[in-house]
Design an enzyme around this catalytic site. Sequence first.
Site, short mmCIF file in Angstrom:
data_model
loop_
_atom_site.label_atom_id
_atom_site.label_comp_id
_atom_site.label_asym_id
_atom_site.label_seq_id
_atom_site.Cartn_x
_atom_site.Cartn_y
_atom_site.Cartn_z
N SER A 79 42.35 -12.00 -48.48
CA SER A 79 41.61 -10.74 -48.23
C SER A 79 42.55 -9.59 -47.89
O SER A 79 42.16 -8.42 -48.00
CB SER A 79 40.59 -10.93 -47.10
N HIS A 81 45.95 -14.08 -40.84
CA HIS A 81 47.36 -14.24 -41.19
C HIS A 81 48.04 -15.10 -40.13
O HIS A 81 48.00 -14.78 -38.93
CB HIS A 81 48.07 -12.89 -41.24
N CYS A 138 48.87 -5.20 -41.34
CA CYS A 138 48.10 -6.27 -40.69
C CYS A 138 48.98 -7.37 -40.10
O CYS A 138 48.66 -7.92 -39.05
CB CYS A 138 47.07 -6.84 -41.66
N GLN A 153 49.83 -15.34 -45.41
CA GLN A 153 48.83 -14.27 -45.35
C GLN A 153 47.62 -14.55 -46.23
O GLN A 153 47.74 -15.00 -47.38
CB GLN A 153 49.48 -12.94 -45.75
P1 NAP Z 1 40.11 -2.42 -51.42
O1 NAP Z 1 39.13 -3.49 -51.10
O2 NAP Z 1 40.81 -2.46 -52.72
O3 NAP Z 1 39.35 -0.99 -51.28
C1 NAP Z 1 39.95 0.21 -51.71
C2 NAP Z 1 39.02 1.38 -51.39
O4 NAP Z 1 39.68 2.60 -51.78
C3 NAP Z 1 37.70 1.36 -52.13
O5 NAP Z 1 36.71 1.97 -51.34
C4 NAP Z 1 37.97 2.22 -53.37
O6 NAP Z 1 36.82 2.85 -53.87
C5 NAP Z 1 38.86 3.29 -52.76
N1 NAP Z 1 39.72 3.91 -53.78
C6 NAP Z 1 40.51 3.29 -54.70
N2 NAP Z 1 41.12 4.21 -55.49
C7 NAP Z 1 40.68 5.43 -55.08
C8 NAP Z 1 40.92 6.76 -55.51
N3 NAP Z 1 41.74 7.04 -56.54
N4 NAP Z 1 40.31 7.77 -54.86
C9 NAP Z 1 39.47 7.53 -53.82
N5 NAP Z 1 39.19 6.27 -53.37
C10 NAP Z 1 39.80 5.24 -53.99
O7 NAP Z 1 41.27 -2.33 -50.32
P2 NAP Z 1 41.23 -2.71 -48.74
O8 NAP Z 1 41.66 -4.12 -48.54
O9 NAP Z 1 39.95 -2.25 -48.16
O10 NAP Z 1 42.45 -1.82 -48.18
C11 NAP Z 1 42.34 -0.43 -48.01
C12 NAP Z 1 43.60 0.11 -47.34
O11 NAP Z 1 43.77 -0.54 -46.08
C13 NAP Z 1 44.89 -0.14 -48.13
O12 NAP Z 1 45.78 0.93 -47.92
C14 NAP Z 1 45.44 -1.40 -47.50
O13 NAP Z 1 46.83 -1.52 -47.66
C15 NAP Z 1 45.05 -1.16 -46.03
N6 NAP Z 1 44.96 -2.40 -45.26
C16 NAP Z 1 44.27 -3.47 -45.72
C17 NAP Z 1 44.21 -4.63 -44.94
C18 NAP Z 1 43.49 -5.87 -45.37
O14 NAP Z 1 43.62 -6.91 -44.68
N7 NAP Z 1 42.72 -5.85 -46.47
C19 NAP Z 1 44.84 -4.66 -43.70
C20 NAP Z 1 45.52 -3.53 -43.25
C21 NAP Z 1 45.57 -2.40 -44.04
P3 NAP Z 1 35.98 2.28 -55.14
O15 NAP Z 1 35.20 1.09 -54.65
O16 NAP Z 1 35.12 3.42 -55.51
O17 NAP Z 1 36.98 1.91 -56.20
#
Ligand code: NAP
Length: 359
Positions: free
Chosen positions: A189, A252, A159, A186
Amino acid sequence: MHGNQNSYMGRNPLRIGVLGATGLVGQRLVHMLVGHPYFALSAVAASDRSVGRRYGDACPWRLPYDMPTGAAGLTVAACEPPLDCDVIISSLPSDVASFAEPAFAAAGYPVISNSSALRMDDDVPLVVPEVNPEHFGLVDTQRARRGFDRGFVVTNPNCSTIALVLALAPLEARFGLESVAVTTMQAVSGAGYPGVASLDVVDNVIPHIGGEEDKVETEPQKILGRLDGGGLVHAPFRVSAQCNRVAVQEGHLESVRIAFRDRATPGEVAEALEAFRGLPQQLGLPTAPARPLVVRTEPDRPQPRLDRDTECGMATVVGRIAADTIFDVKLTLLGHNMVRGAAGAALLNAELLVATGRI
Ligand code: NAP
């Protein structure tokens, strides 16, 4: 958004499956897919905690809009093929993505990923649609090397990198980049939900985000690299990054200093940034911002709360462009980490893959 006319409109929507649909990025995707002219949400997948439950019950919805009714009634599936969809958008933690995404690609699904797991693999496109759409060409190398038939994985950057590289792209093209120093502030979220504990971050700044500095220091050179035969030559400029977590909900902010190969004044930098447009703008893609870079001249902008929703969260907002005493130019930029930095980045990649016939 979704206001532009384009050649795909009028055809049956492609069915999208979202991996990690209950997470913060997944929720954004579910929201952004409502009324989309190319795509319709058909499947949601997450961890064992959620599998088999109604999305409306399993998802800790955190957006300031109602959960779409069509999504609420879907049953959460496991993150493994088969899934009831044509295209996968993945927002899984990277350890899970490292095996789930190749498994879907091997099963024939186009996978568009937010995760860092495969981003730096040399046969995986790392694409910002305005900057390096030609890198989708790496899909051919990937298929040949990994034995994928119809499936593939393409990724979007971290991001902080996305906001930064949108600004660096026109500057590299016009003046050449020698070196870049960036200090990020950053939003919480960015760590997902529930993310950073409030007792750690309220009244505080945390000068460490695991793995982040390495991503910001290496991804821009891949994105601004050039295709050579079936491979990619990374751009040679250097990036130094220091990443901080601050008590901001979304957006960010990045303080950037740049040394150029050719001479560049602050006025010429502002002009290059404001003139920047890419293929998504030419094609009028539904999620494309009219202006990918928005330059502000007030002395105290950009600010996360005031500027993160510029162009529906899809622009990098740049301000405070000035001559620097050590580098050539310094500036401050802002990107919406959940929209341009994640869900919107993946969706725009998906739209461009459709518009260019790769899906
Ligand atoms: P998050 O809120 O922690 O959500 C994680 C998701 O992954 C949830 O749907 C969770 O499901 C699922 N999950 C966790 N463990 C799992 C497993 N063992 N098997 C299958 N599903 C699983 O994270 P997020 O912020 O949405 O980020 C998700 C990805 O996008 C990450 O790789 C992060 O680095 C990337 N990202 C995030 C941002 C940001 O600004 N947040 C920006 C760019 C990239 P449950 O609800 O069932 O646990």
